[in-house]
Structure formats: C-alpha cells, structure tokens
Design an enzyme around this catalytic site. Structure first.
Site, PDB file in Angstrom:
ATOM      1  N   SER A  28       4.523   1.162  -0.913  1.00  0.00           N
ATOM      2  CA  SER A  28       5.676   0.933  -1.896  1.00  0.00           C
ATOM      3  C   SER A  28       5.666  -0.304  -2.606  1.00  0.00           C
ATOM      4  O   SER A  28       4.845  -1.441  -1.834  1.00  0.00           O
ATOM      5  CB  SER A  28       7.082   0.809  -0.838  1.00  0.00           C
ATOM      6  N   ASN A  84      -7.957  -8.662  11.228  1.00  0.00           N
ATOM      7  CA  ASN A  84      -7.401  -7.583  10.644  1.00  0.00           C
ATOM      8  C   ASN A  84      -7.309  -6.568  11.731  1.00  0.00           C
ATOM      9  O   ASN A  84      -8.026  -6.052  12.430  1.00  0.00           O
ATOM     10  CB  ASN A  84      -8.050  -6.979   9.485  1.00  0.00           C
ATOM     11  N   GLY A  89      -5.051  -6.786  -1.009  1.00  0.00           N
ATOM     12  CA  GLY A  89      -6.159  -7.400  -1.436  1.00  0.00           C
ATOM     13  C   GLY A  89      -7.246  -6.165  -1.686  1.00  0.00           C
ATOM     14  O   GLY A  89      -7.106  -5.214  -1.949  1.00  0.00           O
ATOM     15  N   HIS A 126      -2.307 -12.816  -2.966  1.00  0.00           N
ATOM     16  CA  HIS A 126      -2.636 -11.690  -1.844  1.00  0.00           C
ATOM     17  C   HIS A 126      -1.431 -12.019  -1.164  1.00  0.00           C
ATOM     18  O   HIS A 126      -0.849 -12.929  -0.756  1.00  0.00           O
ATOM     19  CB  HIS A 126      -3.748 -12.392  -1.009  1.00  0.00           C
ATOM     20  N   ASP A 127      -0.854 -10.587  -0.703  1.00  0.00           N
ATOM     21  CA  ASP A 127       0.385 -10.575  -0.252  1.00  0.00           C
ATOM     22  C   ASP A 127       0.356 -11.393   1.396  1.00  0.00           C
ATOM     23  O   ASP A 127       1.412 -12.036   1.378  1.00  0.00           O
ATOM     24  CB  ASP A 127       0.894  -9.144   0.209  1.00  0.00           C
ATOM     25  N   ALA A 138       0.788  -1.242  -0.032  1.00  0.00           N
ATOM     26  CA  ALA A 138      -0.034  -0.014  -0.159  1.00  0.00           C
ATOM     27  C   ALA A 138       0.755   1.384  -0.174  1.00  0.00           C
ATOM     28  O   ALA A 138       0.494   2.300  -0.454  1.00  0.00           O
ATOM     29  CB  ALA A 138      -0.898   0.118   1.242  1.00  0.00           C
TER      30      ALA A 138
END
Length: 493
Positions: free
Chosen positions: A13, A293, A78, A233-234, A11
C-alpha cells in the site's frame, strides 16, 4: 508552522501524509491511503506505477486544501526501477522484485563477478531481488527495453521526476541496487561493464536531504513547493525516524520485511559479514545501516490473501486474537527459507515446512498465525545476536518501528526471544523520518540527533520487558537447528 507532505510507497500500500512542524514538535496526519496491487502480464510481474502516481496526486491535492505545502518528499521500497527513453517517457512499467527472472540470472552474474567481490565492492547482501540481477538478465537477453532506455530511475526518483523534472537518484536507495560502490561513493562502473549493463543509464547520486527543485506538476496542487530527496529508501527514512540511544541500540523496522540492524559510521564488509550476508545501506548524515533482511509480515499478508480467496476474510485483529489463544511455541519456521519467498498458498507451505522438519502441523488459522509471530520473534533475536557478534557491540535494547510496532504480540515475543527490552514506536517512523529529513533540507532542523530528539518529544513509545525466558531459551535452541539446516542447504547449492 511548516507544512510538509510525505509520500510513502510500500509493497502492499501507499499513503500520503502531512506533517506540521512548529520548530520543536511534529504532528502527523495521514490523508490518503491506497492499495499497491502488482499486475502480471504475459508471465512478468509489474508494478502499476501510473495508478500509484494518480493516487499520489490525489493525496497531494488533499494536503493542499487546508494549507500551503512547503515541501514534498517520496520514499519507497528499494531495488526496483523505471527506465526512461530519450524523450523522458517511461518505457515500460517497472518489473516487481519478486518476478522470477532475477533469481534465474544469479548464476550468470556470479560467473562474471565472484560473489565475494560483488559483496566487497557494494557492501550489499547477495539477494536475487537486487537490481543488478534484473539488469544483468536484461543485458544477457538483449532486452529491447534496455536498448531503448536513456536513464534509470529508482521508484522514488521516478515520482520526483514526474513532480519536478529531477533525474537524479538519492544515496540511501542507490545503495540497495548492488550497483553502487559503497566505499568509493560512486557507481561500480567496471562491474557494470563486465555484466554488459550500460553505465550511462545511472544518474548522478545526491545525499539525503537534497532539494531537487520546485514541484511543477500543476495536477498536484502543490506546484511551487520544494521537492526534497529525503531518505528515499523507506528503511532509511524509518531509521532516521527511530529514537536510537547510541551504539547499544538496534533497530527493527517491521513490515512486509523486517530490517534488523544498527547504525554505523562505516560499512562492515569483512569475512564474517559476508558469511552472515549482512547488508550495508546508505543512511542519513553520513551513516550506514548495517542490517539483515528478514522475511517479515509477508508471511501473514500472503496467508490473509489465501484465506480471503477461500472466503475467510479475517481482519488482522481477528487473527491476532486467534494467535493469542493458540498453544505456545509448538511449531516454528525459518521465515527466510526460500519456500516462503514467492506469492502463493502460504498456509499450505507453512504446514508443509513443519511436517518436513518433524514438527506438529499448525492446522488452523490461529496456530499458523502464532507460528508466524513466534518464528519472526526468534528470527529477530537471532539477527540481533549475529549483529552484536560481527560488529563487536553490546546491544542492550531494541527499537521496533513500522507497522510491527502496533503488533503487541510480536513486540512482546521479540523481547522474550531476545531477552532484551523492546521499545515500540513510532509506528509511522518512515513518514516521520521522511518529514524530518525534509525539515533538515529546509534548514529547520540542524542534525540527525536533533531530529531524534523531536521524535522523542512528539511520539510516545511502549516498552516491553522480557519474560518467560526459560521457554523461549528452549525455543531458540530448536529454531537455531532449523536455521542451521537451511544454511547447510544453501552452502551445498
């Protein structure tokens, strides 16, 4: 020796790295890092994806200078997406998940699909950043962009499309949208119909580790390499790159967000999980990531941005030093309070929160940063306890990966708050997981367990044992009261 290229878009870099795998050990070299700067245009916050793609091409060209690249895989955050028209052109720059329109659409969605039903069907926690709310807002407004679209591609899928022409989406990211039926393993088309979202937009879903085709973009200098949908997805890549030791291990992928969770063979969507707003995202090799989250280092990132605008551009190391010398456990915030969600003057908001909750105001930079780190540590501990209760597991150890693994204070304080050892590393778990799932796709690694053995043999971890438990137990009681107060407000609204 395999040469694999991983693109990781975050988000704040992005970076391109090359991995070299000899069959038993993986080495990693970051070749190109670049900023990811959103752009607000006429009131809407967008991602500048064309600028990002130009940077990705620069990184891939660097990867190709010294060796022939065997494969390439892209992962990112995501929920966000691009829309293509019938000629395969991007209709508009993707809208940022922090844009205000999504939050405004939540009530309208819940009027058509009850929150409990939406959670039961998708397994995804109810957050206004989710894709379904953006699409529902577009449908409700008869947005002409939606009418012009023929295909929806999540951010990594969009980059894979530009690299090799694939128009599929990969499971780990598809599940984040809250448009995917986790149990059925397919898009929840009846839910989409009720929200008047065109189901035709959604592409075929492929498993992590799928070979999408060969790179055809000559500008990349890696044409002919295999394009692989790793865990796009990271967090999916980060968990694949975390050396978990079985069901007693919890993971904390700490960056802009802190993703606190466990790996499971089945989604967990009962009443307790719904009340706790746990999420169930697809993982590698048929697993699910049951997680919570937590607003993570976003608070610090926004503080640094605010201070820099005021002429006090502190390095991260300087801020850590100030936090280390500040008084301990004076002021706490609940990082998930909606007050901290939008961009803005984060230091002022933290001071406002502490004053409103009857705490000492953290007036200087060191006190504010210490407040952030201690509050995150306590939120991590709270989340681990909640996961243990709902899943019925005894969680004995925590694995911190991502940028937070390099934050000695945050790791140490998380161990103190949770009363459990914290194993920190690898810091580059997202890149590591991306590369190893590519190696699985190429047939060089046979299983997720084998991939994690490679992580253990290739990267060292630092262990932090808990200490000073009395002071932290008292802080946990104070923090629980703050969380309970926020939960009561959310329930009332």
């Amino acid at each position: 020796m395999r040469t694999l290229a991983a693109v990781d878009l975050g988000a704040h870099s992005g970076r391109v790295a090359v991995g070299r795998f000899d069959g038993s050990r993986l080495s990693l070299e970051e070749l190109h890092r670049f900023p990811n700067v959103p752009v607000r245009v006429r009131g809407t916050l967008h991602w500048d994806v064309l600028r990002l793609y130009a940077d990705v091409l620069d990184g891939l060209r660097a990867a190709a200078r010294d060796a022939t690249v065997d494969s390439v895989g892209v992962d990112s955050w995501g929920v966000d997406f691009g829309l293509l028209d019938r000629a395969g052109r991007l209709v508009q720059n993707p809208v940022h998940y922090r844009d205000s329109r999504r939050a405004a659409a939540v009530e309208g969605v819940f009027a058509r699909v009850a929150p409990r039903e939406l959670y039961e069907r998708t397994g995804i926690q109810l957050l206004p950043i989710n894709t379904v709310f953006e699409l529902a807002a577009m449908a409700a407004e008869s947005d002409p962009v939606l009418a012009a679209a023929e295909r929806l591609l999540l951010i990594p899928d969009l980059f894979h499309y530009w690299l090799c022409g694939s128009t599929t989406t990969e499971l780990t990211n598809a599940t984040t949208t809250q448009c995917f039926d986790t149990r059925a393993g397919a898009w929840a088309t009846d839910v989409l119909d009720r929200l008047e979202i065109p189901a035709k937009l959604f592409p075929a879903v492929v498993e992590p580790g799928t070979r999408l085709g060969l790179v055809t973009d000559e500008e990349s200098s890696v044409a002919g390499a295999a394009a692989v949908a790793a865990a796009t997805h990271d967090t999916g890549s980060a968990v694949a790159g975390t050396p978990l030791n079985g069901p007693q291990s919890a993971f904390l992928s700490v960056g802009t967000w802190s993703l606190v969770g466990v790996e499971s063979e089945e989604p967990v969507v009962g009443d307790a999980a719904y009340r706790a707003n746990l999420t169930n995202e697809g993982g590698v090799a048929g697993t699910f990531r049951v997680l919570r989250n937590v607003t993570g280092l976003w608070l610090l990132q926004e503080c640094r941005r605010t201070w820099a605008l005021a002429g006090r551009d502190r390095t991260f190391e300087e801020l850590v030093a100030l936090a280390r010398s500040a008084p301990a456990l004076r002021s706490l915030v609940d990082p998930n309070d909606p007050l901290f969600a939008p961009p803005g003057d984060m230091p002022a908001r933290i001071v406002e929160y502490c004053a409103r909750t009857g705490q000492e105001r953290p007036e200087d930079e060191g006190a504010i940063v210490r407040c952030i780190f201690e509050s995150l540590a306590l939120k991590h501990a709270e989340s681990v306890d909640l996961l243990a209760e709902i899943t019925g597991r005894r969680l004995d150890e925590l694995h911190v990966v991502g940028g937070g693994a390099n934050n000695e204070l945050l790791c140490r304080w998380t161990a103190n708050a949770a009363g459990k050892p914290v194993h920190a590393g690898p810091a580059e778990a997202t890149l590591v997981g991306n590369l190893l799932v590519q190696a699985m796709a190429l047939g060089d690694v046979s299983s997720l367990d084998d991939a994690r053995e490679i992580v253990r043999s290739s990267f060292e971890a630092t262990t932090y044992e808990p200490s000073d438990e009395g002071a932290w137990a008292d802080a946990r009681g104070r923090f629980a009261a703050l969380s309970a107060a926020r939960a009561e407000v959310e329930l009332a609204t």
